[in-house]
Scaffold this active site. Structure first.
Site, PDB file in Angstrom:
ATOM      1  N   LYS A  77     -16.036   8.219  67.258  1.00  0.00           N
ATOM      2  CA  LYS A  77     -16.183   6.833  67.707  1.00  0.00           C
ATOM      3  C   LYS A  77     -17.637   6.546  68.069  1.00  0.00           C
ATOM      4  O   LYS A  77     -18.301   7.360  68.733  1.00  0.00           O
ATOM      5  CB  LYS A  77     -15.271   6.612  68.908  1.00  0.00           C
ATOM      6  CG  LYS A  77     -15.221   5.183  69.418  1.00  0.00           C
ATOM      7  CD  LYS A  77     -14.207   5.070  70.553  1.00  0.00           C
ATOM      8  CE  LYS A  77     -14.102   3.666  71.102  1.00  0.00           C
ATOM      9  NZ  LYS A  77     -13.092   3.558  72.178  1.00  0.00           N
ATOM     10  N   SER A 151     -10.172  -0.136  71.292  1.00  0.00           N
ATOM     11  CA  SER A 151     -11.477  -0.185  70.667  1.00  0.00           C
ATOM     12  C   SER A 151     -11.760   0.979  69.725  1.00  0.00           C
ATOM     13  O   SER A 151     -12.760   0.972  69.006  1.00  0.00           O
ATOM     14  CB  SER A 151     -12.554  -0.225  71.747  1.00  0.00           C
ATOM     15  OG  SER A 151     -12.535   0.955  72.543  1.00  0.00           O
ATOM     16  N   SER A 175      -7.517   1.981  74.620  1.00  0.00           N
ATOM     17  CA  SER A 175      -8.334   1.985  73.410  1.00  0.00           C
ATOM     18  C   SER A 175      -8.053   3.127  72.443  1.00  0.00           C
ATOM     19  O   SER A 175      -8.541   3.104  71.311  1.00  0.00           O
ATOM     20  CB  SER A 175      -9.820   1.991  73.775  1.00  0.00           C
ATOM     21  OG  SER A 175     -10.192   0.756  74.333  1.00  0.00           O
TER      22      SER A 175
END
Length: 452
Positions: A77, A151, A175
């Protein structure tokens, strides 16, 4: 010809250790899939093709026998440092300078033999439950018209599309669990302090945790044990656990759609049939949970945005941070979080595991949400994901586990929550659900992309 795309991390690593395939061959095949599919999916902000192949070649010169992730392609990420790559956090306001070190979680996975093939797209400052912005839009590989979630949306999309077998993400208000539920993956948000965090400026007051995204419970278990720097966790002998099933939304005024409540009840039925003590029971969520969640969510953004040029932030981000600035001082005290823990602790003294729907409805359309107003984003996020925030506020472990499908054919999922230190127990229950209701590992994306 043997293909390694769609294989699990455990399967790939075993083949590399046994010299049935080289790290370069595995990495090259996954890079070719990224090149072919990611133009439609939008999982990656940057792909490290040349660097990944060089690292795969270097890995082949090492003793592979003790590497649990030998040659396994990994996506990271884009809010965690990867040595030599910029860390943009989904924003035009962040510096483009390369990081001079790996985040400790990245370093642990690399030490285990994983090869980082790229950094994945996130919404700006990882605020929202949809992933889009100046660096791209991450789409759900099961339905390219829908968001992958957020996210950690890019990381989830990369795994669900078979571009990598595992990915690293993090979770401050859902997330990891939101995109995993959208994309049919297994994830675990560890309890506070179990896996090193170091996310942004203060981990959203200690609510954000790093964790795995995988297609199987076995891969998630292995990755979690490496991130937590513990000996590889093995499934426990089957035992009877007290499991509460609740389909009530924790946030007042938000309802949960029928496909999601049905999935939770069906999962509960299977676990009861497997010998667990399962009964309907709602945690005593307080009415103030909605306002407390909003205060912590916005305050975390206010802190992360302090050093950034507001003129280069999206409007929804600026408003989110502005709202949060008035809450920072109060949130730092942690009084509401402690009140919530004390309120919920008796419930988890009675029950070992809480089973809930993972989402309240399917993910929103894959669209330019970063160009839309803050309130519209707020309502879209709250209405489809009200079930994840309480467990960041308490700091307790929670999982998303695929379970069944929606009427559209996209994956459905349930959430498992436990008391502090119960990560292994949650993985055990998830493993039972995987056996009782097997799920397809990756989306049938090739035909969808070929068809335009």
């Amino acid at each position: 010809m043997t293909t390694w795309v769609g294989r699990t991390a455990v399967e790939i690593a075993a083949a590399v250790r046994e010299k049935r395939v080289t790290p370069r061959e595995v990495v090259a095949e996954h890079l070719a899939r990224i090149e072919r599919l990611d133009g439609r999916v939008g999982a990656f902000r940057t792909v490290r093709a040349e660097a990944a192949l060089a690292e795969a070649d270097e890995l082949a010169t090492r003793d592979l026998r003790e590497l649990p992730l030998a040659g396994v392609p990994l996506a990271v990420k884009d809010n965690l440092p990867v040595r030599g790559e910029s860390n943009r956090n989904g924003s035009a306001a962040t510096p483009d300078a390369p990081a001079d070190h790996d985040h400790v979680t990245v370093a642990r996975l690399r030490a285990a033999g994983a090869v980082v093939v790229g950094l994945t797209n996130v919404p700006e400052l990882c605020i929202f439950g949809t992933t889009e912005g100046v660096h791209g839009t991450a789409r759900n590989p099961w339905d390219l018209s829908r968001t992958a979630g957020g996210s950690s949306g890019g990381s989830a999309a990369a795994v669900a599309a078979g571009m990598v077998p595992i990915a690293l993400g993090n979770d401050g208000m859902g997330s990891l669990r939101i995109p995993a539920a959208n994309c049919g993956l297994v994830t675990l948000k560890p309890g506070h302090g179990v896996v090193p965090a170091g996310i942004g400026h203060g981990d959203w007051f200690g609510m954000s945790e790093n964790g795995p995204l995988a297609t199987t419970v076995e891969d998630a278990r292995l990755m979690f044990s490496l991130l937590a720097d513990t000996e590889a966790l093995r499934p426990s002998e089957p035992g009877t656990r007290k499991i509460a099933v609740s389909v009530r939304s924790p946030l007042a005024g938000v309802s949960v759609g029928r496909p999601y409540t049905t999935a939770a009840r069906e999962a509960a039925g299977l676990l009861a049939g497997a010998g667990h003590q399962v009964r309907p029971a709602d945690p005593p969520y307080p009415l103030w949970l909605s306002t407390t969640s909003l205060a912590h969510w916005t305050a975390g953004t206010a802190v992360d945005a302090e050093d950034l040029d507001p003129r280069r932030l999206a409007r929804r981000t600026r408003v989110h941070a502005a709202v949060g600035r008035r809450f920072v001082a109060g949130v730092r005290k942690g009084e509401r979080r402690e009140q919530l823990r004390k309120r919920l602790e008796p419930f988890f003294e009675e029950y070992d595991v809480l089973l809930t729907p993972a989402l309240a409805r399917r993910g929103p359309a894959a669209a330019a949400w970063h160009e839309r107003g803050w309130l519209r984003n707020l309502m879209a996020n709250t209405n489809y994901s009200p079930l994840t925030p309480p467990w960041n506020l308490t700091g307790w472990p929670a999982m998303s586990v695929p379970f069944g499908t929606l009427p559209s054919g996209a994956p459905c999922a349930v959430q498992l929550v436990g008391r502090p230190g119960s990560e292994s127990a949650l993985l055990d229950v998830a493993g039972q659900l995987e056996e009782l209701r097997p799920w397809r590992r990756t989306a049938p994306l090739d035909q969808a992309v070929a068809g335009g």
